[in-house]
Design a protein around this motif. Structure first.
Motif, PDB file in Angstrom:
ATOM      1  N   GLU A 146      -8.635 -14.949  13.409  1.00  0.00           N
ATOM      2  CA  GLU A 146      -9.112 -14.482  14.712  1.00  0.00           C
ATOM      3  C   GLU A 146     -10.449 -13.759  14.576  1.00  0.00           C
ATOM      4  O   GLU A 146     -10.677 -12.686  15.121  1.00  0.00           O
ATOM      5  CB  GLU A 146      -8.067 -13.596  15.398  1.00  0.00           C
ATOM      6  CG  GLU A 146      -6.770 -14.327  15.673  1.00  0.00           C
ATOM      7  CD  GLU A 146      -5.792 -13.544  16.524  1.00  0.00           C
ATOM      8  OE1 GLU A 146      -5.939 -12.303  16.616  1.00  0.00           O
ATOM      9  OE2 GLU A 146      -4.882 -14.161  17.107  1.00  0.00           O
ATOM     10  N   ARG A 147     -11.359 -14.400  13.840  1.00  0.00           N
ATOM     11  CA  ARG A 147     -12.728 -13.925  13.685  1.00  0.00           C
ATOM     12  C   ARG A 147     -13.665 -15.095  13.985  1.00  0.00           C
ATOM     13  O   ARG A 147     -13.332 -16.247  13.744  1.00  0.00           O
ATOM     14  CB  ARG A 147     -12.981 -13.416  12.255  1.00  0.00           C
ATOM     15  CG  ARG A 147     -12.111 -12.236  11.829  1.00  0.00           C
ATOM     16  CD  ARG A 147     -12.346 -11.905  10.360  1.00  0.00           C
ATOM     17  NE  ARG A 147     -11.964 -13.013   9.503  1.00  0.00           N
ATOM     18  CZ  ARG A 147     -12.379 -13.159   8.240  1.00  0.00           C
ATOM     19  NH1 ARG A 147     -13.213 -12.281   7.702  1.00  0.00           N
ATOM     20  NH2 ARG A 147     -11.971 -14.187   7.518  1.00  0.00           N
ATOM     21  N   PHE A 148     -14.834 -14.774  14.515  1.00  0.00           N
ATOM     22  CA  PHE A 148     -15.783 -15.845  14.785  1.00  0.00           C
ATOM     23  C   PHE A 148     -17.209 -15.400  14.501  1.00  0.00           C
ATOM     24  O   PHE A 148     -17.541 -14.206  14.532  1.00  0.00           O
ATOM     25  CB  PHE A 148     -15.643 -16.386  16.212  1.00  0.00           C
ATOM     26  CG  PHE A 148     -15.848 -15.369  17.316  1.00  0.00           C
ATOM     27  CD1 PHE A 148     -17.097 -15.195  17.911  1.00  0.00           C
ATOM     28  CD2 PHE A 148     -14.787 -14.616  17.796  1.00  0.00           C
ATOM     29  CE1 PHE A 148     -17.287 -14.288  18.929  1.00  0.00           C
ATOM     30  CE2 PHE A 148     -14.957 -13.709  18.827  1.00  0.00           C
ATOM     31  CZ  PHE A 148     -16.217 -13.537  19.402  1.00  0.00           C
ATOM     32  N   VAL A 169     -12.562 -16.786  25.310  1.00  0.00           N
ATOM     33  CA  VAL A 169     -12.497 -18.252  25.307  1.00  0.00           C
ATOM     34  C   VAL A 169     -11.856 -18.746  24.016  1.00  0.00           C
ATOM     35  O   VAL A 169     -10.979 -19.627  24.030  1.00  0.00           O
ATOM     36  CB  VAL A 169     -13.889 -18.870  25.523  1.00  0.00           C
ATOM     37  CG1 VAL A 169     -13.824 -20.391  25.374  1.00  0.00           C
ATOM     38  CG2 VAL A 169     -14.439 -18.501  26.892  1.00  0.00           C
ATOM     39  N   HIS A 170     -12.245 -18.193  22.887  1.00  0.00           N
ATOM     40  CA  HIS A 170     -11.616 -18.589  21.622  1.00  0.00           C
ATOM     41  C   HIS A 170     -10.115 -18.310  21.659  1.00  0.00           C
ATOM     42  O   HIS A 170      -9.292 -19.164  21.290  1.00  0.00           O
ATOM     43  CB  HIS A 170     -12.241 -17.832  20.449  1.00  0.00           C
ATOM     44  CG  HIS A 170     -13.571 -18.346  20.022  1.00  0.00           C
ATOM     45  ND1 HIS A 170     -13.770 -19.611  19.523  1.00  0.00           N
ATOM     46  CD2 HIS A 170     -14.795 -17.747  20.017  1.00  0.00           C
ATOM     47  CE1 HIS A 170     -15.050 -19.774  19.224  1.00  0.00           C
ATOM     48  NE2 HIS A 170     -15.685 -18.666  19.513  1.00  0.00           N
ATOM     49  N   ARG A 171      -9.742 -17.130  22.097  1.00  0.00           N
ATOM     50  CA  ARG A 171      -8.343 -16.708  22.032  1.00  0.00           C
ATOM     51  C   ARG A 171      -7.462 -17.472  23.011  1.00  0.00           C
ATOM     52  O   ARG A 171      -6.344 -17.877  22.666  1.00  0.00           O
ATOM     53  CB  ARG A 171      -8.253 -15.205  22.319  1.00  0.00           C
ATOM     54  CG  ARG A 171      -6.848 -14.628  22.312  1.00  0.00           C
ATOM     55  CD  ARG A 171      -6.877 -13.112  22.284  1.00  0.00           C
ATOM     56  NE  ARG A 171      -7.705 -12.558  23.336  1.00  0.00           N
ATOM     57  CZ  ARG A 171      -7.277 -12.348  24.595  1.00  0.00           C
ATOM     58  NH1 ARG A 171      -6.039 -12.658  24.935  1.00  0.00           N
ATOM     59  NH2 ARG A 171      -8.082 -11.829  25.487  1.00  0.00           N
ATOM     60  N   LEU A 172      -7.938 -17.700  24.224  1.00  0.00           N
ATOM     61  CA  LEU A 172      -7.078 -18.271  25.271  1.00  0.00           C
ATOM     62  C   LEU A 172      -7.130 -19.789  25.345  1.00  0.00           C
ATOM     63  O   LEU A 172      -6.178 -20.409  25.823  1.00  0.00           O
ATOM     64  CB  LEU A 172      -7.437 -17.671  26.630  1.00  0.00           C
ATOM     65  CG  LEU A 172      -7.186 -16.164  26.766  1.00  0.00           C
ATOM     66  CD1 LEU A 172      -7.590 -15.674  28.153  1.00  0.00           C
ATOM     67  CD2 LEU A 172      -5.724 -15.823  26.502  1.00  0.00           C
ATOM     68  N   THR A 173      -8.234 -20.393  24.906  1.00  0.00           N
ATOM     69  CA  THR A 173      -8.317 -21.859  24.980  1.00  0.00           C
ATOM     70  C   THR A 173      -8.026 -22.527  23.641  1.00  0.00           C
ATOM     71  O   THR A 173      -7.735 -23.722  23.604  1.00  0.00           O
ATOM     72  CB  THR A 173      -9.705 -22.323  25.454  1.00  0.00           C
ATOM     73  OG1 THR A 173     -10.666 -22.074  24.424  1.00  0.00           O
ATOM     74  CG2 THR A 173     -10.112 -21.607  26.741  1.00  0.00           C
ATOM     75  N   GLY A 174      -8.159 -21.794  22.544  1.00  0.00           N
ATOM     76  CA  GLY A 174      -7.963 -22.384  21.225  1.00  0.00           C
ATOM     77  C   GLY A 174      -9.132 -23.220  20.746  1.00  0.00           C
ATOM     78  O   GLY A 174      -9.035 -23.888  19.711  1.00  0.00           O
TER      79      GLY A 174
END
Length: 245
Positions: A53-55, A99-104
């Motif tokens: 969970e890092r970007f 967006v990363h967390r909720l859409t994958g």
């Protein structure tokens, strides 16, 4: 019961992460080269492939044309900067983390590129995916967030935008700009580039004052499937940019 072993946590300077940083920096420079940038605003991000969970994200205050591998920063889904020599802009963390967390989606590209943004100001809010061949590649892949709600300066607004995107690859944000998502940087950048070209063609056709002639829904869907089924052209385009930008 069998358990799946956790992936090793990748270091910011690991070779695979450095390659991602280089690719993200290239995408940003290419966007500047193609006229898709706007000052020092807007952001591109790519999630690390280790499930941590890092970007990676472009920093605050740099023109996209000047960004290099060393300028990319690392943040987590809570918006904390973890590594990098620059600061990050608040709206970037709120939008991209959500967006990363909720859409994958692994790659998230947000721009205010001119022709696509112009269409978000219209009553339809988005591209007509039945018009040009370039537009047809997005048929069935679009979401529209018609509700502009000001700057994304809190988690709630970032999450609202992410939920509006849902499982779409491309989102038109009313009175704002666009977000293009994908599993890979090269594929997402290719979609971003041709999205702007498709929007430009539509606006040019509309400016003629002549009636537009969309194709049938079935044909647009077929063309979209053809283009999604063969992405080598996207990869070759990105490698050509690597040689020239």
């Amino acid at each position: 019961m069998d358990t799946v072993a956790a992936k090793p946590r990748l270091d910011f300077d690991a070779p695979s992460v450095r390659r991602l940083r280089a690719d993200l920096a290239l995408a940003l420079r290419a966007a500047a080269h193609h006229g898709l940038a706007e000052g020092v605003c807007n952001h591109f991000s790519i999630e690390l492939p280790d499930g941590s969970e890092r970007f990676l994200l472009n920093p605050r205050g740099l023109l996209w044309s000047e960004i290099r591998t060393e300028d990319i920063v690392l943040v987590d889904f809570d918006g904390n900067k973890l590594a990098g020599r620059h600061e990050v802009e608040p709206t970037a963390m709120y939008i991209h983390a959500a967006v990363h967390r909720l859409t994958g989606q692994a790659c998230v590209l947000h721009t205010h590129m001119p022709h696509a943004t112009a269409l978000t100001l219209t009553e339809e809010r988005a591209l007509d995916t039945r018009l040009s061949q370039n537009a047809m590649r997005y048929h069935g892949r679009l979401a529209i967030d018609a509700h502009y709600n000001g700057l994304a300066l809190d988690h709630g607004e970032g999450e609202r935008i992410a939920r509006a995107i849902g499982q779409a690859d491309v989102a038109f944000l009313g009175n704002h700009g666009v977000i293009v998502c994908g599993a890979r940087i090269d594929h997402a950048y290719d979609d971003l580039y041709y999205l702007e070209r498709a929007c430009q063609a539509q606006l040019l056709a509309q400016s003629s004052g002549r009636p537009l002639v969309p194709v049938a829904e079935e044909l647009a869907a077929s063309v979209a499937a053809q283009m999604q089924g063969e992405r080598l052209q996207s990869e070759l385009f990105f490698e050509a940019l690597r040689r020239t930008v």
